[in-house]
Design an enzyme around this catalytic site. Sequence first.
Site, PDB file in Angstrom:
ATOM      1  N   ASP A  89     -38.846  62.085 -33.778  1.00 45.91           N
ATOM      2  CA  ASP A  89     -37.566  62.531 -33.226  1.00 45.91           C
ATOM      3  C   ASP A  89     -37.011  63.659 -34.089  1.00 45.91           C
ATOM      4  OD1 ASP A  89     -36.533  61.289 -35.469  1.00 45.91           O
ATOM      5  OD2 ASP A  89     -35.753  59.558 -34.386  1.00 45.91           O
ATOM      6  N   ASP A 271     -38.499  53.799 -26.365  1.00 47.13           N
ATOM      7  CA  ASP A 271     -38.575  53.366 -27.767  1.00 47.13           C
ATOM      8  C   ASP A 271     -37.298  52.626 -28.105  1.00 47.13           C
ATOM      9  OD1 ASP A 271     -36.845  54.907 -30.144  1.00 47.13           O
ATOM     10  OD2 ASP A 271     -36.861  55.969 -28.222  1.00 47.13           O
ATOM     11  N   CYS A 309     -48.255  33.756 -24.297  1.00 47.46           N
ATOM     12  CA  CYS A 309     -48.556  34.914 -25.151  1.00 47.46           C
ATOM     13  C   CYS A 309     -49.856  34.690 -25.908  1.00 47.46           C
ATOM     14  CB  CYS A 309     -47.405  35.139 -26.126  1.00 47.46           C
ATOM     15  SG  CYS A 309     -47.647  36.553 -27.237  1.00 47.46           S
ATOM     16  N   CYS A 311     -50.765  36.787 -28.516  1.00 46.99           N
ATOM     17  CA  CYS A 311     -50.682  37.610 -29.716  1.00 46.99           C
ATOM     18  C   CYS A 311     -51.269  36.835 -30.902  1.00 46.99           C
ATOM     19  CB  CYS A 311     -49.237  38.017 -30.000  1.00 46.99           C
ATOM     20  SG  CYS A 311     -48.199  36.730 -30.753  1.00 46.99           S
ATOM     21  N   CYS A 314     -48.996  33.767 -31.862  1.00 45.03           N
ATOM     22  CA  CYS A 314     -48.990  32.625 -30.941  1.00 45.03           C
ATOM     23  C   CYS A 314     -50.334  31.907 -30.902  1.00 45.03           C
ATOM     24  CB  CYS A 314     -48.584  33.087 -29.544  1.00 45.03           C
ATOM     25  SG  CYS A 314     -46.827  33.527 -29.406  1.00 45.03           S
ATOM     26  N   HIS A 340     -44.987  39.332 -33.312  1.00 43.36           N
ATOM     27  CA  HIS A 340     -44.894  38.763 -31.963  1.00 43.36           C
ATOM     28  C   HIS A 340     -44.058  39.640 -31.050  1.00 43.36           C
ATOM     29  CE1 HIS A 340     -44.153  36.024 -28.632  1.00 43.36           C
ATOM     30  NE2 HIS A 340     -42.874  36.309 -28.772  1.00 43.36           N
TER      31      HIS A 340
END
Length: 376
Positions: A89, A271, A309, A311, A314, A340
């Site tokens: 940015d 974002d 989930c 991930c 998890c 997560h």
Amino acid sequence: MFSIKKTEGKARRGEFSTPHGSVQTPVFMNVGTQAAIKGGLSADDIKGLKCQIELSNTYHLHLRPGDKLIREMGGLHKFMRWDGPILTDSGGFQIFSLAKLRKITEEGTTFSSHIDGRKIFMGPEESIRIQSNLGSDIAMAFDECVGIPAEYDYVKKSADRTYRWLLRCRDELEKLNAEEGTVNPGQMLFGINQGATYKDIRIDHMKRIAELDLPGYAIGGLAVGETTEEMYDTIEAVNEYAPIDKPRYLMGVGTPSNIIEGVWRGIDYFDCVMPARNGRHGHLFTWNGVINIKNEKYAKDPSPIDERCDCPVCRRYSRAYIRHLFASGEMLGLRLAVMHNLYFYNDLTEKIRNALDNDCFAKFRSEYSERLSKRI
């Protein structure tokens, strides 16, 4: 550079090519403000969390360690060991947040460093030179983010000045990309639409910047005081005049529901610091809503954060264990929670893309937009 593969209403399924790889859109960009995800995550970590593109902050990296140092180290990709696309940015929003410490003129902005108080000047050319030193794939134009509510006359003058700054950003980047030794000569410039919640200013500004035929366009200055409905109304008004064949980026937004609703209104890039920030405070996103892992009811809960989930967190850890880490003040709790949440956001946008591929995004929106906002 940008191709639209499918559409469903105003929602778009696309692909954007950069010098460091292609990005499948809609996409959520993982925010590594100072070349790292807050919560102790490395570039290797986020790659394993389905991250496609990383976002870093021009203002913060200019102050520390310094963009010239990063250039000497080979650019931001080599410095942080991330080989995928990076967006930086412009520093405009951070300067906006230093409202009591800055002065805006036609040339740029003088402000005080939040680290040591020293006076710093940044204008369009300075912002682009910093981003060129960093070597990101996408550089954002230098702009002024106006707080909401704001007086009409000031917003109009600010939007006009932001347009003039955009012209200077474009010219400076063209010059730097042509120089020998530039870190990333393929660096691209995205323009930023401003105008608070005044639709006539927003539309006029978008019409003018669209004529510049830039690689991409962002809607800035939202989620800074307006209502959710005002934000959605502004997005719809602006996107009517945004180039169809260029990616659209909604800056700093937002919740999972905001992302679903943004895609529904034609946004491609998002974002937000929310997944990492909320994770560090124990607020975890699931496909049934948001949970506070610090609650006593999870003390003996053997289930993962989210049964749906897959991930790394998890797959291995229980709610009871993660709650214990938070209660004990162990940093691992923050790290696992952030992992997560980032996976959830990246998985969310992947599922949105899949829904668009299969012509069922309207159904997906109907099922999840409201549900994901619920606090359990």
